[in-house]
Design a protein around this motif. Structure first.
Motif, PDB file in Angstrom:
ATOM      1  N   PHE A  85      -3.384  -2.806 -13.319  1.00 30.13           N
ATOM      2  CA  PHE A  85      -2.280  -2.521 -12.266  1.00 30.13           C
ATOM      3  C   PHE A  85      -1.448  -1.182 -12.256  1.00 30.13           C
ATOM      4  N   GLY A  86      -0.680  -0.812 -13.430  1.00 33.96           N
ATOM      5  CA  GLY A  86      -0.015   0.325 -13.305  1.00 33.96           C
ATOM      6  C   GLY A  86      -0.809   1.304 -12.586  1.00 33.96           C
ATOM      7  N   PHE A  87      -2.255   2.102 -13.301  1.00 30.91           N
ATOM      8  CA  PHE A  87      -2.745   2.861 -12.920  1.00 30.91           C
ATOM      9  C   PHE A  87      -3.498   2.818 -11.178  1.00 30.91           C
ATOM     10  N   MET A  88      -3.977   1.815 -10.380  1.00 28.97           N
ATOM     11  CA  MET A  88      -3.919   1.737  -9.138  1.00 28.97           C
ATOM     12  C   MET A  88      -2.317   1.634  -8.089  1.00 28.97           C
ATOM     13  N   THR A  89      -1.523   1.448  -8.864  1.00 32.27           N
ATOM     14  CA  THR A  89       0.050   1.620  -8.183  1.00 32.27           C
ATOM     15  C   THR A  89       0.450   3.447  -7.986  1.00 32.27           C
ATOM     16  N   TYR A  90      -0.621   3.890  -9.341  1.00 29.94           N
ATOM     17  CA  TYR A  90      -0.155   5.844  -8.789  1.00 29.94           C
ATOM     18  C   TYR A  90      -1.125   5.972  -7.801  1.00 29.94           C
ATOM     19  N   ALA A  91      -2.428   5.156  -8.189  1.00 35.61           N
ATOM     20  CA  ALA A  91      -3.582   5.607  -7.566  1.00 35.61           C
ATOM     21  C   ALA A  91      -3.406   4.938  -5.633  1.00 35.61           C
ATOM     22  N   LEU A  92      -2.923   4.516  -5.441  1.00 40.28           N
ATOM     23  CA  LEU A  92      -2.301   3.736  -3.965  1.00 40.28           C
ATOM     24  C   LEU A  92      -0.855   4.887  -3.126  1.00 40.28           C
ATOM     25  N   SER A  93       0.077   5.793  -4.594  1.00 39.22           N
ATOM     26  CA  SER A  93       1.197   6.076  -4.332  1.00 39.22           C
ATOM     27  C   SER A  93       0.871   7.498  -3.457  1.00 39.22           C
ATOM     28  N   VAL A  94      -0.409   8.038  -3.504  1.00 41.65           N
ATOM     29  CA  VAL A  94      -0.689   9.545  -3.571  1.00 41.65           C
ATOM     30  C   VAL A  94      -2.219   9.262  -2.195  1.00 41.65           C
ATOM     31  N   MET A  95      -1.891   7.880  -1.606  1.00 43.38           N
ATOM     32  CA  MET A  95      -3.093   7.906  -0.739  1.00 43.38           C
ATOM     33  C   MET A  95      -2.481   7.385   0.630  1.00 43.38           C
ATOM     34  N   PRO A  96      -2.572   7.746   2.113  1.00 43.31           N
ATOM     35  CA  PRO A  96      -1.914   7.417   3.534  1.00 43.31           C
ATOM     36  C   PRO A  96      -1.580   6.014   3.718  1.00 43.31           C
ATOM     37  N   LEU A  97      -0.508   5.368   2.155  1.00 42.89           N
ATOM     38  CA  LEU A  97      -0.165   4.320   2.544  1.00 42.89           C
ATOM     39  C   LEU A  97       1.098   4.199   3.020  1.00 42.89           C
ATOM     40  N   ARG A  98       1.121   2.446   3.679  1.00 43.19           N
ATOM     41  CA  ARG A  98       2.942   2.421   4.361  1.00 43.19           C
ATOM     42  C   ARG A  98       3.268   1.440   3.150  1.00 43.19           C
ATOM     43  N   GLN A  99       4.663   2.529   3.022  1.00 36.91           N
ATOM     44  CA  GLN A  99       5.671   1.035   1.841  1.00 36.91           C
ATOM     45  C   GLN A  99       5.382   0.284   1.923  1.00 36.91           C
ATOM     46  N   ARG A 100       5.075  -0.387   3.256  1.00 37.82           N
ATOM     47  CA  ARG A 100       5.662  -1.929   3.660  1.00 37.82           C
ATOM     48  C   ARG A 100       3.619  -2.581   3.716  1.00 37.82           C
ATOM     49  N   ASP A 101       3.094  -1.830   3.186  1.00 40.25           N
ATOM     50  CA  ASP A 101       1.480  -2.345   3.757  1.00 40.25           C
ATOM     51  C   ASP A 101       1.280  -2.561   1.638  1.00 40.25           C
ATOM     52  N   PHE A 102       1.850  -1.963   1.158  1.00 43.41           N
ATOM     53  CA  PHE A 102       1.898  -1.884  -0.533  1.00 43.41           C
ATOM     54  C   PHE A 102       2.677  -2.969  -0.774  1.00 43.41           C
ATOM     55  N   ALA A 103       3.924  -2.812   0.100  1.00 41.74           N
ATOM     56  CA  ALA A 103       4.303  -4.122  -0.709  1.00 41.74           C
ATOM     57  C   ALA A 103       3.887  -5.648  -0.126  1.00 41.74           C
ATOM     58  N   ALA A 104       3.812  -5.716   0.304  1.00 41.99           N
ATOM     59  CA  ALA A 104       3.853  -6.673   1.627  1.00 41.99           C
ATOM     60  C   ALA A 104       1.880  -7.183   0.541  1.00 41.99           C
ATOM     61  N   GLY A 105       1.426  -6.324   0.110  1.00 43.88           N
ATOM     62  CA  GLY A 105      -0.620  -6.531  -0.562  1.00 43.88           C
ATOM     63  C   GLY A 105      -0.047  -6.919  -1.830  1.00 43.88           C
ATOM     64  N   THR A 106       0.771  -6.080  -1.903  1.00 50.31           N
ATOM     65  CA  THR A 106       1.303  -6.347  -3.903  1.00 50.31           C
ATOM     66  C   THR A 106       1.675  -7.434  -4.521  1.00 50.31           C
ATOM     67  N   PHE A 107       2.886  -8.156  -3.465  1.00 49.48           N
ATOM     68  CA  PHE A 107       3.536  -9.474  -3.562  1.00 49.48           C
ATOM     69  C   PHE A 107       2.254 -10.557  -3.205  1.00 49.48           C
ATOM     70  N   LEU A 108       1.717 -10.783  -2.440  1.00 48.40           N
ATOM     71  CA  LEU A 108       0.415 -11.645  -2.291  1.00 48.40           C
ATOM     72  C   LEU A 108      -0.413 -11.489  -2.851  1.00 48.40           C
ATOM     73  N   GLY A 109      -0.853 -10.407  -2.858  1.00 45.88           N
ATOM     74  CA  GLY A 109      -2.013 -10.010  -3.894  1.00 45.88           C
ATOM     75  C   GLY A 109      -1.302 -10.852  -5.568  1.00 45.88           C
ATOM     76  N   LYS A 110      -0.350 -10.667  -6.016  1.00 47.93           N
ATOM     77  CA  LYS A 110      -0.344 -10.728  -7.375  1.00 47.93           C
ATOM     78  C   LYS A 110       0.539 -11.972  -7.833  1.00 47.93           C
TER      79      LYS A 110
END
Length: 156
Positions: free
Chosen positions: A82-107
């Protein structure tokens, strides 16, 4: 301490729904703070990913196109850290809302599983000690008694 242990312990003491609430709130707030915090200080690092090797650049392009889906699938996987993927996704060209929604529904499914695992552990402890009770206070609705026993025979 991994969140799964925390969720199971809260499920043991307070039931699966409180465990789901606390674990989902904690994982989402924490992951979003890390995501935003690691993007803010070094915005030039995100550009470096695009110039990296072909494999990393392909992953970055996929995350940029399908950010929500990629985040959701990574969060649903029980083996991705979980922690590593959070940091890895933070350096990708990813919108914050996509990250938040994917994290909420995925966890959420995993958090619910570990909450019920804690309830199961409590039931096992109570059964072993002779004070087993399944009731609404444990997070599991009490079984209603049937007026007649079930017939499990296979023949006519």
């Amino acid at each position: 301490m991994p969140v799964s242990w925390f969720t199971a312990i809260v499920g043991y003491w307070y039931g699966p729904w409180m465990a789901l609430l606390l674990a989902t709130l904690g994982t989402n707030v924490g992951a979003n703070l890390v995501f935003l915090g690691s993007r803010t200080p070094v915005p030039s690092a995100r550009g470096g990913v695009d110039r990296a090797e072909a494999e990393v650049a392909a992953i970055a392009r996929a995350v940029g196109r399908e950010g929500f889906r990629m985040t959701l699938l990574l969060r649903l996987s029980p083996i991705s850290p979980f922690g590593f993927m959070t940091y890895a996704l933070s350096v990708m060209p990813l919108r914050q809302r996509d990250f938040a929604a994917g994290t909420f529904l995925g966890k959420t499914p995993g958090n619910l599983f570990y909450g019920f695992l804690g309830v199961g552990a409590r039931s096992a402890v109570e059964a072993a000690s002779g004070e087993a009770s399944l009731g609404a206070a444990d997070g599991i609705p009490a079984r209603r008694s049937e007026s007649r026993p079930r017939d499990f025979s296979c023949g006519p």
